[in-house]
Design a protein around this motif. Structure first.
Motif, short mmCIF file in Angstrom:
data_model
loop_
_atom_site.label_atom_id
_atom_site.label_comp_id
_atom_site.label_asym_id
_atom_site.label_seq_id
_atom_site.Cartn_x
_atom_site.Cartn_y
_atom_site.Cartn_z
N ARG A 1 0.86 -1.19 0.00
CA ARG A 1 0.00 0.00 0.00
C ARG A 1 0.89 1.23 0.00
O ARG A 1 1.70 1.43 0.91
CB ARG A 1 -0.91 -0.01 1.24
N ARG B 1 -5.23 3.90 10.31
CA ARG B 1 -6.34 3.13 9.72
C ARG B 1 -5.85 2.28 8.55
O ARG B 1 -6.25 1.12 8.40
CB ARG B 1 -7.44 4.08 9.25
N GLU B 2 -4.99 2.86 7.71
CA GLU B 2 -4.46 2.11 6.58
C GLU B 2 -3.64 0.91 7.06
O GLU B 2 -3.70 -0.18 6.48
CB GLU B 2 -3.60 3.03 5.70
N ALA C 1 -3.96 -0.66 9.96
CA ALA C 1 -4.87 -1.65 10.55
C ALA C 1 -5.57 -2.46 9.46
O ALA C 1 -5.73 -3.69 9.59
CB ALA C 1 -5.89 -0.95 11.44
N ALA C 2 -5.97 -1.79 8.38
CA ALA C 2 -6.62 -2.50 7.28
C ALA C 2 -5.65 -3.48 6.62
O ALA C 2 -6.04 -4.59 6.25
CB ALA C 2 -7.13 -1.48 6.25
N LYS C 3 -4.42 -3.08 6.49
CA LYS C 3 -3.39 -3.96 5.88
C LYS C 3 -3.18 -5.19 6.75
O LYS C 3 -3.10 -6.32 6.25
CB LYS C 3 -2.09 -3.17 5.76
N LEU D 1 -5.32 -6.47 8.87
CA LEU D 1 -6.53 -7.29 8.85
C LEU D 1 -6.56 -8.17 7.61
O LEU D 1 -6.93 -9.35 7.68
CB LEU D 1 -7.76 -6.37 8.87
N LEU D 2 -6.14 -7.63 6.47
CA LEU D 2 -6.13 -8.42 5.24
C LEU D 2 -5.10 -9.55 5.32
O LEU D 2 -5.32 -10.63 4.77
CB LEU D 2 -5.80 -7.52 4.05
#
Length: 328
Positions: free
Chosen positions: A82, A318-319, A321-323, A325-326
């Motif tokens: 990302r 947030r970015e 955390a999303a990474k 989670l994936l």
């Protein structure tokens, strides 16, 4: 532990961001691309990469940092990392010509601008042909911080002063821009800050002291950026003032957010000027945006998630955390 990596070439701009990152305990690290060696067969570390390479990097002795960054971003995207402000954002950061094309494609207006290959005689002739004998602004296609931007009262004034311009303000890509001078009702421009592609706040900038508009304290260079033939006015009021919420019309905010989305830009300061009839003309997009601490303090935003650094820290968290989670 995965981290947010800050890609840059100027550590002087990092302290406000570092403070905001540390305040929320965001794990992060620097990736200084003032120079570097990268094994392209290696796999880059997991994490989120925030690109804040500057168009003005060559003025700090880092002539090829933008080109190095383009290569590194290609490596990162090839491995699916990302990247905040990825390759497209970098491409627009280093070329106002490409910025203007993208802005107009998004339905935004820009000032009348003429591109000129670096040739002094052609520059003067072109100024007369397109702007008559009136004032004209000269700026490099790839500049940053307002460096090299000069207002001339006429093409003759441009001819008289062209040879005296400092060497470090010559366009690094050989392209000058001649731009119409907008006589605004007040000597101010507006810079709208966006994080995560969403509006954070608008800041009004007094232009009476020239075109050096970088908000960061470390950008201050005295009167070196004053328009030719002028002197800075006494500071009667703060140069940077954050405007109240609702000061910028929703339609303009939406068009700017649409432009950022279509251009792959996550974080930026977008500068525009108002004409006498109220139209907004966008003339610069800064994807390595800095924030003015004094203005944020005066507006009661300093140290909060509504400040520029605070909003950026929250967005990167947030970015990240999303990474994670994936990857789970």
């Amino acid at each position: 532990m995965t981290k947010a990596y800050v890609i840059h070439e100027n550590p002087a701009w990092l302290p406000p961001l570092a403070e905001a990152f540390d305040r929320i305990r965001l794990p992060w690290a620097e990736l200084d691309l003032s120079r570097g060696v990268f094994d392209l067969s290696a796999v880059p570390p997991e994490g989120v990469y925030y690109n804040r390479m500057s168009a003005s990097s060559h003025t700090r002795g880092h002539r090829y940092s933008a080109e190095l960054t383009a290569a590194v971003l290609a490596w990162l995207t090839r491995h699916g990392r990302r990247v905040v402000n990825g390759p497209r954002a970098l491409d627009l950061e280093i070329s106002k010509v490409r910025q203007y094309a993208a802005l107009e494609a998004a339905g935004l207006s820009v000032p009348h601008t003429v591109l000129v290959q670096d040739d002094p005689q052609v520059l003067i002739e072109t100024a007369r042909r397109h702007f008559g004998e009136g004032p004209v602004i000269l700026k490099p296609n790839r500049g940053g911080k307002g460096l090299g931007v000069r207002l001339f009262t006429s093409p003759q004034a441009l001819a008289d002063q062209l040879a005296a311009l400092p060497d470090d303000e010559a366009p690094i890509d050989g392209i000058w821009l001649l731009q119409e001078y907008i006589r605004a009702p007040r000597p101010v421009i507006t810079r709208a800050e966006f994080v995560g592609g969403r509006f954070v706040y608008a800041i009004e900038v007094d232009t009476t002291a020239g075109f050096e508009l970088c908000p960061a304290d470390v950008c201050a260079i005295g009167d070196a950026a004053c328009p030719v033939g002028t002197q800075p006015a006494p500071a009667a009021a703060p140069r940077f003032t954050i405007l109240p919420e609702g000061s910028m019309e929703p339609a303009l905010r939406e068009r700017l957010e649409g432009f950022l989305s279509s251009s792959g830009i996550d974080v930026a300061g977008v500068e525009f000027i108002r004409t006498a009839d109220g139209r907004a003309l966008v003339y610069d997009v800064n994807t390595n945006t800095n924030y003015n601490a004094a203005a944020e303090e005066a507006a009661g935003l300093a140290g909060t998630a509504r400040s520029g650094p605070g909003a950026l820290a929250a967005f990167l968290a947030r970015e990240l955390a999303a990474k994670e989670l994936l990857a789970a």
